[in-house]
Scaffold this motif. Structure first.
Motif, PDB file in Angstrom:
ATOM      1  N   ARG A  73       0.836  -1.212   0.000  1.00 14.15           N
ATOM      2  CA  ARG A  73       0.000   0.000   0.000  1.00 14.15           C
ATOM      3  C   ARG A  73       0.866   1.255   0.000  1.00 14.15           C
ATOM      4  N   SER A  74       1.917   1.251   0.789  1.00 13.96           N
ATOM      5  CA  SER A  74       2.740   2.448   0.924  1.00 13.96           C
ATOM      6  C   SER A  74       3.418   2.833  -0.383  1.00 13.96           C
TER       7      SER A  74
ATOM      8  N   GLU B 142     -10.994  -4.442  -1.514  1.00 10.13           N
ATOM      9  CA  GLU B 142     -10.559  -3.494  -0.492  1.00 10.13           C
ATOM     10  C   GLU B 142      -9.296  -2.743  -0.883  1.00 10.13           C
ATOM     11  N   PHE B 143      -8.360  -3.432  -1.546  1.00 13.63           N
ATOM     12  CA  PHE B 143      -7.041  -2.820  -1.746  1.00 13.63           C
ATOM     13  C   PHE B 143      -6.756  -2.398  -3.183  1.00 13.63           C
ATOM     14  N   ALA B 144      -7.695  -2.571  -4.099  1.00 12.91           N
ATOM     15  CA  ALA B 144      -7.500  -2.100  -5.470  1.00 12.91           C
ATOM     16  C   ALA B 144      -7.194  -0.607  -5.529  1.00 12.91           C
ATOM     17  N   PRO B 145      -7.864   0.247  -4.719  1.00 14.74           N
ATOM     18  CA  PRO B 145      -7.526   1.680  -4.773  1.00 14.74           C
ATOM     19  C   PRO B 145      -6.082   1.985  -4.382  1.00 14.74           C
TER      20      PRO B 145
ATOM     21  N   VAL C  87      -2.881  -2.541  -5.015  1.00 15.02           N
ATOM     22  CA  VAL C  87      -2.572  -3.912  -4.609  1.00 15.02           C
ATOM     23  C   VAL C  87      -3.586  -4.836  -5.286  1.00 15.02           C
ATOM     24  N   LEU C  88      -3.111  -5.678  -6.179  1.00 13.76           N
ATOM     25  CA  LEU C  88      -3.976  -6.545  -6.963  1.00 13.76           C
ATOM     26  C   LEU C  88      -3.922  -7.958  -6.403  1.00 13.76           C
ATOM     27  N   VAL C  89      -5.094  -8.556  -6.229  1.00 16.73           N
ATOM     28  CA  VAL C  89      -5.200  -9.861  -5.572  1.00 16.73           C
ATOM     29  C   VAL C  89      -5.979 -10.811  -6.479  1.00 16.73           C
ATOM     30  N   ASN C  90      -5.354 -11.907  -6.851  1.00 16.75           N
ATOM     31  CA  ASN C  90      -5.981 -12.886  -7.727  1.00 16.75           C
ATOM     32  C   ASN C  90      -5.705 -14.300  -7.237  1.00 16.75           C
ATOM     33  N   ALA C  91      -6.434 -15.246  -7.779  1.00 20.56           N
ATOM     34  CA  ALA C  91      -6.231 -16.654  -7.439  1.00 20.56           C
ATOM     35  C   ALA C  91      -6.051 -17.458  -8.711  1.00 20.56           C
TER      36      ALA C  91
ATOM     37  N   VAL D 260      -5.987  -6.382 -13.746  1.00 15.89           N
ATOM     38  CA  VAL D 260      -6.571  -7.675 -13.413  1.00 15.89           C
ATOM     39  C   VAL D 260      -6.537  -7.851 -11.901  1.00 15.89           C
ATOM     40  N   THR D 261      -7.707  -7.869 -11.275  1.00 18.24           N
ATOM     41  CA  THR D 261      -7.776  -8.136  -9.839  1.00 18.24           C
ATOM     42  C   THR D 261      -9.149  -8.703  -9.492  1.00 18.24           C
TER      43      THR D 261
END
Length: 261
Positions: free
Chosen positions: A133-134, A175-178, A181-185, A246-247
């Motif tokens: 995030r930082s 929550e963290f796309a803004p 931070v992209l989160v995928n599986a 892509v998230t």
């Protein structure tokens, strides 16, 4: 298109064998510093040698830790950061199939599976996301399996643990796309790894491992089992700048096996 991870640091759990090792070597070859976490130090040492050969100019480390334990996770994360730098790419890849009939599963079995597959990911995300995030950039990839989307009989506790990981993937992505931070599986089907070789050695029934792999692949629409490198190639894309939009996805890499998208 060449996918590069120059200047990035990746932490991969379950990183000494199979999919984890293949991802680690692929990320290192793409320019990343890589920290792998697993339990068997001898296997880790061999993996570390492969990482150093793939990218001798970057810092790499191989850490023996039991990711079922919160204090072990904290230690492994701290060691990875000390050697390689803050984590930009987290791959939660720990866990193996633990499927069995429901009535045979004890509370202890349930807790161990959740600690290994779900809580390890929760704890590492909590440790890694603040840095991501930082700097406004981060990648989290959660390795799941087809049971996360379409559980069949006798697949607990694994299918339940993986389904929870699927829900967490979507929640964290939103929550963290803004924050960048992209989160995928990645949802695995039947891929050729050391786990399948162990199964063949245990169960027998085929003269060679290649015969076993060919027979197993017959029930997959693609007509074959997948390769670890095919999985690692997709993970590399998700970890790279090429996947910047892509998230919140859970991509099936299963040759068409999963009955849902």
């Amino acid at each position: 298109m060449e996918l590069r991870l120059d200047g990035r640091t990746a932490l991969i759990t379950g990183g000494s064998r199979g999919l984890g090792r293949t991802m680690a070597e692929t990320f290192a070859a793409a320019g990343a510093s890589v920290a792998v976490v697993a339990r068997d130090q001898a296997v880790l040492d061999d993996t570390l040698g492969a990482l150093e050969a793939a990218n001798p100019s970057a810092a790499h480390t191989a850490i023996s830790a039991d990711v079922r334990m919160a204090d072990e996770i904290a230690r492994a994360h701290a060691q990875a950061v000390a050697t390689c730098g803050p984590i930009d790419i987290l791959v939660n890849n720990s866990g193996t199939s633990n499927a069995r009939p429901f009535l045979e599963i004890t509370d202890e079995d349930w807790q161990e599976d959740l600690d290994l597959k779900l809580f390890s990911a929760i704890r590492l995300c909590r440790l890694c996301i603040p840095h991501m995030r930082s700097q406004g950039w981060g990648r989290i990839i959660n390795t799941l399996n087809v049971g996360a989307k379409a559980a069949s009989a006798r697949t607990c506790p694994t299918s339940a643990s993986r389904a929870a990981g699927l829900a967490m993937t979507k929640a964290l992505a939103s929550e963290f796309a803004p924050d960048g931070v992209l989160v995928n599986a990645l949802v695995t089907g039947l891929l050729v790894t050391h786990q399948w070789r162990t199964r063949w050695e245990r169960e027998g029934g085929y003269d060679t491992f290649d015969d076993f792999v060919a027979a197993t692949g017959e029930r997959i629409p693609a007509g074959r089992m997948g390769e670890a490198q095919e999985f690692a190639n997709l993970a590399l894309f998700l970890a790279s700048d090429a996947a910047s939009y892509v998230t919140g996805t859970a991509i099936n890499i299963d040759g068409g096996l999963t009955p849902v998208v």
